[in-house]
Structures are given as C-alpha cells and as structure tokens.
Design an enzyme around this catalytic site. Structure first.
Site, PDB file in Angstrom:
ATOM      1  N   HIS A 286       0.824  -1.218   0.000  1.00 62.65           N
ATOM      2  CA  HIS A 286       0.000   0.000   0.000  1.00 62.65           C
ATOM      3  C   HIS A 286       0.857   1.267   0.000  1.00 62.65           C
ATOM      4  O   HIS A 286       0.403   2.324  -0.455  1.00 62.65           O
ATOM      5  CB  HIS A 286      -0.933   0.004   1.209  1.00 62.65           C
ATOM      6  N   TYR A 321      -1.926  14.081   0.816  1.00 66.94           N
ATOM      7  CA  TYR A 321      -0.627  13.980   0.147  1.00 66.94           C
ATOM      8  C   TYR A 321       0.033  15.340  -0.041  1.00 66.94           C
ATOM      9  O   TYR A 321       1.247  15.417  -0.209  1.00 66.94           O
ATOM     10  CB  TYR A 321      -0.790  13.261  -1.192  1.00 66.94           C
TER      11      TYR A 321
END
Length: 339
Positions: A286, A321
């Site tokens: 992941h 992010y």
C-alpha cells in the site's frame, strides 16, 4: 434472568421431535450476508465480530441482549483495547447488521458509546530512489504487481483482481472494477509495463487453456452473472491477469477453480525486498499507492486528476498527500542554518 446459551456458532432452542434443527445464529448471519451480496472478507469480519460480542458477554445469546450490551462492547473496544476508530466502526456495523437483518431488532441510537479516537497520520511515502531499490529486489509476479501498484495507484487487491478484459493496451488504461465503495474507475497503464503485462497475459492464457482441457477453467464471477451468462466463467476475458499457481476450493460454492494470486505472497515479497534494500520505513504494497500519489503531485499533476486516479470520493482524502509534500521544509529555511 437472561438465559446462558452455548456458543460455537450460537445455538437456539431444541426443535420439536421430527423437525429439522434450526440454523445456528452465525450460520444465519452468513446466509443473510450472502443474500445481500456482501464480500467474503466482510462476511468473515462480521461473523468474527458477532462471535467476539457473544464471548464478551459470557456466551449470552444476542436475542437476550440489546443496546446496553452493544454499547458496553463497543466502549470496551475503545477504552480497554484502544482500537482505531475504523475498527470500532466496523464492529458497530457488524452488530447493527446482526440485530436488524438477522434478529429483526431495531436498536435505538447508541448514544452511550465511547468513540475511539480518530488518529490522523501522514502516509508513509518512498522516495523515487527507494522505489527503484525496492523494485530491483523483486522478481517475476511480485515485481510486476508491485510495479503496477506504483505505476497506477491501485490498491493491492485491486491489482490482483484485475481481469483480462479490463486491460486496454490501445488506450493505455486499466479499468478498476468494484474498488473501495464498490466503485469503478479508470487509471493509467504505464508504458514501461506494456510488454511485461503482455507476457504475463500470455502465460495466464496457457494456464487457462490447460485448465479448460482438464475440465476446469471457470472463474468466480460477481453477483448473478454466472447464472445470466454461464459461458462467461470460462471465457478468456473474465480470467484473472494474475492467476494462482494452484486451483483451490471456493469456500462458498465448494467449486474447484483457480483464484488470483494470494495477497499474502505479495506482501511478504515486498517486505523482504524492502529489508534487503535497507529501507527503514514501514513498507507494504500500500505504500506504493501513497508514493504514486505523492510523486504525481510532485510532477505537477493537479489534485483532481490524482483524486480520480486513486478513486477518492472526496478531494479532502487526496489532500493528505499535499501535507506529505510540505514535509521536510520545502521552501523553508531552518533558523539553525543561519547560526
């Protein structure tokens, strides 16, 4: 006084002579979950939470309990077990499903639950050089799967559940079916993976042809497609891109067929490659999805594009992010450097 009942699956009262015994509670729970087309992983998780709930209350039957006992169990998870909020939410969903869909009991709003704290953590992201070192330590199928996750932003199971028909070499795109939340989406097919994927499909086709010749070759199909289009199960387009090396027995139907590669083998391979590469960050498949998103933003792609490629419903999920990008003082000079 509440009756104490055995648990194994949980038993019910003895039937009258001559009548078949009633289905045990956990078996009934499985039946209803399958009738609602829940995934087998969700089925296993819900059954496990129901079993834990029963054992927590000393094997009392859920029919003899209610909102107070559910609140006590969920509070125990948060206070005593210190579980994540997502874990507590899954347990809550499982118990509400048990009571509403299986027992026919509508529980009142559970106001007395101590909620688990939502932990906001930044995702682990590899640098491009770390990604190269990780991929250099992988071979064969694990390498191709890991490269695909980094090159497309797919989750591990999304990559392993890829079907032949969803690979479009002409348009250089992959269709991700039934991703998180049951949604489909389109993501990019990296140019560097075209030839390796074509070689993988050629190997998978040979294996599928052998299965068909041996009287097998049928793959699991979603929902009722197997009944609507019986021939689809053996058609090449519906086969897994990454078929397992062995056939296995389907736990629901009992049919022998070839599933996709098990995710555990990829997880182990990635973990071992990370250790060999000297990567000290926690590294799982992941992490490659997180790295894809971060590196796309670093390359100048807008956040909406990255959101669509990742399959996020809310752009705020993708915004995490941007916090990773700001880590490390981008554009900021530490006062220590001026001393």
């Amino acid at each position: 006084m509440n009756q104490i009942r055995p648990v194994g699956p949980v038993a019910t009262a003895e039937p009258p002579p001559g009548e078949p015994p009633p289905r045990r509670l956990l078996d009934r729970l499985r039946d209803v979950l399958r009738r609602h087309h829940y995934a087998i992983r969700t089925e296993s998780a819900y059954v496990d939470w129901a079993r834990r709930f029963i054992l927590f209350h000393h094997k009392r039957h859920p029919q003899d309990m209610g909102a107070a006992e559910v609140e006590a169990f969920l509070t125990h998870l948060a206070v005593d077990r210190n579980v994540a909020a997502s874990t507590q939410n899954q347990a809550r969903a499982a118990l509400l499903f048990l009571y509403k869909e299986v027992l026919g009991i509508q529980l009142p709003w559970l106001d007395g639950i101590v909620a688990a704290k939502e932990r906001r953590r930044l995702p682990v992201v590899l640098t491009p050089s770390e990604v190269r070192a990780l991929l250099d330590g992988l071979q064969s199928t694990p390498w191709l799967v890991a490269a695909l996750l980094y090159g497309t932003g797919m989750r591990l199971l999304e990559g392993l559940r890829l079907r032949v028909k969803d690979v479009d070499f002409t348009r250089r795109e992959l269709v991700v079916r039934s991703g998180k939340g049951g949604k489909d989406r389109v993501t990019v097919l990296p140019e560097n993976l075209v030839l390796p994927l074509q070689a993988q499909l050629a190997r998978a086709k040979l294996r599928h042809d052998r299965d068909v010749a041996d009287g097998f070759g049928a793959v699991w199909l979603p929902d009722a497609l197997a009944l609507k289009v019986p021939s689809a199960a053996r058609s090449w387009g519906w086969q897994w891109v990454f078929p397992s090396s062995m056939r296995s027995i389907d736990p629901r139907s009992g049919a022998e067929r070839r599933h996709h590669v098990h995710e555990g083998s990829i997880q182990k391979a990635v973990s071992l490659a990370a250790r060999r590469a000297g990567i000290v960050k926690p590294c799982s498949p992941h992490v490659l999805r997180h790295s894809f998103a971060t590196h796309m933003l670093q390359a100048g792609y807008d956040i909406r594009t990255v959101q669509e490629l990742l399959g996020h419903s809310d752009v705020r999920t993708t915004m995490v992010y941007t916090h990773v990008l700001n880590r490390g003082g981008r554009g900021v000079r530490s006062p220590l450097d001026a001393v």
